[in-house]
Design an enzyme around this catalytic site. Structure first.
Site, PDB file in Angstrom:
ATOM      1  N   SER A 151       0.645  -1.309  -0.070  1.00  0.00           N
ATOM      2  CA  SER A 151       0.036   0.117   0.043  1.00  0.00           C
ATOM      3  C   SER A 151       0.852   1.263  -0.022  1.00  0.00           C
ATOM      4  O   SER A 151       1.651   1.692  -1.034  1.00  0.00           O
ATOM      5  CB  SER A 151      -0.890  -0.182   1.328  1.00  0.00           C
ATOM      6  OG  SER A 151      -1.938   1.086   1.054  1.00  0.00           O
ATOM      7  N   ASP A 358       3.827  24.540  -0.421  1.00  0.00           N
ATOM      8  CA  ASP A 358       5.460  24.616  -0.745  1.00  0.00           C
ATOM      9  C   ASP A 358       5.772  23.068  -0.270  1.00  0.00           C
ATOM     10  O   ASP A 358       6.671  23.097   0.171  1.00  0.00           O
ATOM     11  CB  ASP A 358       6.001  25.758  -0.031  1.00  0.00           C
ATOM     12  CG  ASP A 358       5.747  25.669   1.601  1.00  0.00           C
ATOM     13  OD1 ASP A 358       4.734  25.002   1.965  1.00  0.00           O
ATOM     14  OD2 ASP A 358       6.630  26.287   2.067  1.00  0.00           O
ATOM     15  N   HIS A 411      -7.095  -5.569  -0.839  1.00  0.00           N
ATOM     16  CA  HIS A 411      -6.102  -4.741  -0.647  1.00  0.00           C
ATOM     17  C   HIS A 411      -4.974  -5.377   0.156  1.00  0.00           C
ATOM     18  O   HIS A 411      -3.807  -4.984   0.018  1.00  0.00           O
ATOM     19  CB  HIS A 411      -6.541  -3.382   0.006  1.00  0.00           C
ATOM     20  CG  HIS A 411      -5.559  -2.382   0.100  1.00  0.00           C
ATOM     21  ND1 HIS A 411      -5.033  -1.775  -0.996  1.00  0.00           N
ATOM     22  CD2 HIS A 411      -4.665  -2.019   0.944  1.00  0.00           C
ATOM     23  CE1 HIS A 411      -4.024  -0.857  -0.538  1.00  0.00           C
ATOM     24  NE2 HIS A 411      -4.043  -0.978   0.590  1.00  0.00           N
TER      25      HIS A 411
END
Length: 435
Positions: A151, A358, A411
């Site tokens: 993952s 940023d 998953h």
């Protein structure tokens, strides 16, 4: 190699050694001023087959999921660990802030006040890669190693391939290739659709649970339902339990939870409340929701801006008053940092992360395109958390990459040793790992 273990012992079929090493909290600041700055400790656990303890075996390091997940603490020798120990010396580095690597919780972040967001920004994949390179070069004499990613570990893999590919012999990825450039808004546009589909499938599997879920939600909407730790249990917190739909046997786990909800009409059982608290308190992984959207922070994408909440606001079908009630999935919402006791201290910091623009870049698409490290990824076709189409699009731009698409697993397919076996075969049949 010369290393001094802080501890060593045996688990069934596994010899274990443990190490500690120190790294800068802020690698970028340390690059500018090597004489000082805050430091943190990294905890390293090494596993090896006892019968091959003295052998010069290749190295494999595991990149755990999350964000904020600690490395596995094995109980038995099984699954991918058993498969790996037949071939490698396995290195488990607890990612910064997790496990025994200078842990982080809400109180620690709250103490930093307005600087909490900058502090948490030091826990992203770029810093984790710098940590891994420090471990590889200082504890393992600079030997290259293979990576096995679960993952979020795939996010780390793409950063590793972008910035330090010379340290790698191969990269194996399980259900975790990020879209590049990463855009949280696009991720949630896709994943809300899938969690709605999963909810419908759940109610088809267990048709009586649709009415049972409605009864639970109606009682929660009345208010004043307290969990054992004092937190108010709201409808939206209950909805968030749908995150388990992406793992097997998640449907069955939620079904049995719902079964024991009421001890009598209108009164929840203590067993139900205890289990809901355990599932949703974040006691075991406070950084999971805290860092969830910041893994998509990128110069090209702008602020993440609570993208999951923005997408939910556009979808009236997920409203708490709608019936049938839809569950939600791997989605961090602002309310979590007000309603969940163990997350409240993060609120100022996560708001700062959500507004941040940023960001240091995580990926270098030119470097990925010319990549020469063998990469093999399994893409789970029905993955509820990581969109299959976004994964495949990214892999098209990664040199020396191969993929295996399957709906055999959810998953958590890495739990089967067969998954690592298949990925290793893909690399073997295309020339093998680098020396």
């Amino acid at each position: 190699m010369t290393r001094t273990a802080t501890a060593q012992y045996m688990l069934p079929g596994i010899r274990v050694r443990e190490y500690l090493t120190t790294v800068p909290l802020d690698w970028a600041a340390a690059d500018e001023d090597a004489t000082g700055g805050e430091t943190i400790e990294l905890f390293v656990r090494e596993l090896v087959d006892p019968e091959h303890d003295d052998a010069d075996r290749p190295l494999l390091t595991y990149l755990q999921g999350g964000p904020g997940g600690a490395n596995p603490r094995p109980l038995t020798r099984d699954g991918w660990i058993d498969e790996a120990l037949h071939h490698y010396r396995v290195v488990l580095v607890d990612q910064r802030g997790t496990g025994l690597s200078t842990p982080v919780d809400a109180a620690i972040v709250a103490e930093r006040g307005d600087a909490g967001g900058d502090y948490l920004a030091c826990f992203r994949a770029d810093s984790i890669v710098r940590d891994l390179e420090h471990v590889r070069t200082t504890l393992y004499d600079g030997r290259r190693w293979a990576t096995l990613a679960q993952s979020f570990g795939g996010w780390i893999t793409m950063t590793y391939l972008s910035s330090a590919p010379d340290g790698l012999t191969a990269s194996y990825v399980c259900g975790g290739v990020p879209g590049i450039p990463p855009r949280a808004s696009e991720v949630y546009r896709r994943t809300f659709d899938r969690v709605a589909t999963k909810t419908a499938e759940f109610f088809r599997r267990f048709p009586d649970d649709e009415a049972a879920v409605a009864r639970i939600a109606d009682r929660l909407a009345e208010g004043d339902v307290r969990l054992p730790d004092g937190d108010l249990l709201t409808v939206r917190r209950f909805q968030a339990l749908g995150i388990d739909f992406g793992m097997k046997p998640g449907f069955e786990r939620l079904h049995w939870l719902i079964e024991k909800a009421f001890i009598r009409p209108g009164r929840f059982s203590e067993a139900f409340l205890q289990d809901v608290m355990a599932l949703s308190s974040s006691a075991g992984n406070p950084l999971f929701w805290t860092l969830q959207e910041s893994i998509y922070g990128d110069q090209e994408s702008g602020a993440t801006a609570w993208a999951a909440q923005a997408e939910r606001d556009r979808r009236s079908e997920f409203d708490e008053t709608r019936r049938p009630l839809l569950f939600t999935g791997e989605m961090a919402f602002p309310w979590m940092f007000d309603e969940v006791r163990l997350l409240r201290g993060f609120r100022t910091a996560v708001d700062a992360l959500a507004a941040k623009t940023d960001w240091a870049p995580l990926y270098d698409r030119a470097a990925l395109a010319r990549n020469e490290v063998p990469v093999a990824a399994v893409v789970y076709f029905d993955d509820m958390y990581v969109d299959a189409a976004l994964q495949l699009e990214t892999l098209k731009g990664v040199g020396e990459s191969q993929y295996w698409v399957t709906n055999e697993y959810e998953h958590d397919g890495i739990g089967s040793g067969r998954t690592l076996t298949r990925l290793r075969e893909l690399v073997r049949d295309h020339g093998g790992e680098r020396a």
